[in-house]
Motif scaffolding. Structure first.
Motif, PDB file in Angstrom:
ATOM      1  N   UNK A 273       0.836  -1.201   0.000  1.00 25.14           N
ATOM      2  CA  UNK A 273       0.000   0.000   0.000  1.00 25.14           C
ATOM      3  C   UNK A 273       0.872   1.251   0.000  1.00 25.14           C
ATOM      4  N   UNK A 274       1.875   1.305   0.864  1.00 28.81           N
ATOM      5  CA  UNK A 274       2.754   2.473   0.933  1.00 28.81           C
ATOM      6  C   UNK A 274       3.564   2.631  -0.346  1.00 28.81           C
ATOM      7  N   UNK A 275       4.011   1.516  -0.905  1.00 25.85           N
ATOM      8  CA  UNK A 275       4.801   1.563  -2.141  1.00 25.85           C
ATOM      9  C   UNK A 275       3.963   2.105  -3.296  1.00 25.85           C
ATOM     10  N   UNK A 276       2.733   1.603  -3.445  1.00 22.75           N
ATOM     11  CA  UNK A 276       1.866   2.076  -4.525  1.00 22.75           C
ATOM     12  C   UNK A 276       1.539   3.551  -4.377  1.00 22.75           C
ATOM     13  N   UNK A 277       1.451   4.007  -3.142  1.00 22.59           N
ATOM     14  CA  UNK A 277       1.170   5.424  -2.915  1.00 22.59           C
ATOM     15  C   UNK A 277       2.387   6.283  -3.229  1.00 22.59           C
TER      16      UNK A 277
END
Length: 286
Positions: A273-277
């Motif tokens: 989730x953090x990476x995609x953001x």
């Protein structure tokens, strides 16, 4: 004349919890090309090439056997050779550590490619983790050769248990945990570049909090036994040794292993989730 007014609700293209794994699957051919590229680039222009995949864990095992085993007496492997005790732990840990550290540098190492060509950005760290499997496979063959040799040496006893069937699951879990932790670090380094400098140091500290250089037997009956077991890598290393070398070297505690699996899934979800953001605007900050 009356005019009709239409309103369109603007919504984000992707929800925050959308992991975009289907898109990565559509680009699976690209993932395999990236895996090949990573492996070739790692050993390109080196004299020994893929032989380094054997030399590094072999030398590390020799040092651990001498310092932590012979001098400090932290192995406590029973009738199992101390050399195999440390080789099993080192191979597993180096695989996890390489997945974490290489994933944590994804944006920095691949910025030029990501700025020019579109593809699902999650394919990059996934391919990085898969490429580490090649070196791990070479090291696993080396471990198997030494294990067979020691089976014929009098005074030593190597026992392969039925839990050997869990080894592929343990490998997958190490990949998932390395991918999750590396993705979190990768996302945070877009704002906090200091984390880039701390990856190797932090991984080294994590290793000493994991029973790689010592046996969990030294903590039995102490409060540290439970604390160390809540480290998600501890049950993995213990289970790996138990499966490949027998109960003298490790253990398989289902309760702590399930906690480890749960922590791995949570960390992986948060990391993706953090990476995609972060990948949406990493080029402006990295």
């Amino acid at each position: 004349m009356e005019q009709s007014i239409y309103y369109k609700k603007i919504t984000p293209e992707h929800k925050w919890y959308d992991l975009r794994l289907k898109e990565v699957w559509r680009y699976r051919d690209l993932v395999m090309l990236l895996v090949k590229r990573d492996f070739v680039a790692k050993y390109k222009q080196t004299v020994l090439g893929p032989a380094w995949a054997v030399i590094q864990p072999l030398l590390t095992t020799v040092v651990f056997t001498f310092i932590f085993g012979a001098i400090a007496g932290l192995a406590d492997a029973g009738s199992v050779p101390t050399f195999l005790f440390y080789m099993c732990g080192n191979i597993a840990w180096q695989f996890f550590a390489s997945c974490l550290s290489r994933t944590g540098r994804t944006f920095v190492d691949n910025r030029l490619i990501m700025e020019k060509v579109y593809f699902p950005r999650l394919a990059m760290p996934i391919s990085t983790c898969i490429s580490q499997l090649v070196a791990f496979a070479i090291q696993a063959v080396m471990f198997a050769v030494f294990a067979v040799i020691y089976m014929f040496v009098p005074g030593f006893h190597v026992q392969i248990t039925k839990f050997i069937v869990l080894v592929p699951l343990l490998i997958l879990q190490m990949m998932m945990l390395g991918l999750g932790c590396g993705s979190i670090i990768c996302a945070l380094t877009t704002k906090y570049r200091d984390l880039q400098m701390l990856i190797d140091f932090g991984t080294q500290l994590w290793m000493y909090a994991t029973p790689v250089a010592y046996s969990m037997k030294i903590f039995v009956g102490t409060p540290l036994y439970r604390i160390v077991n809540y480290n998600p890598m501890t049950p993995v290393i213990n289970a790996m040794r138990y499966a490949c070398l027998g109960p003298d070297c490790g253990q398989f505690d289902l309760k702590y292993y399930l906690v480890s699996v749960l922590l791995t899934v949570v960390i992986l979800f948060i990391g993706i989730v953090l990476y995609n953001k972060a990948e949406k605007n990493f080029a402006d900050t990295v």
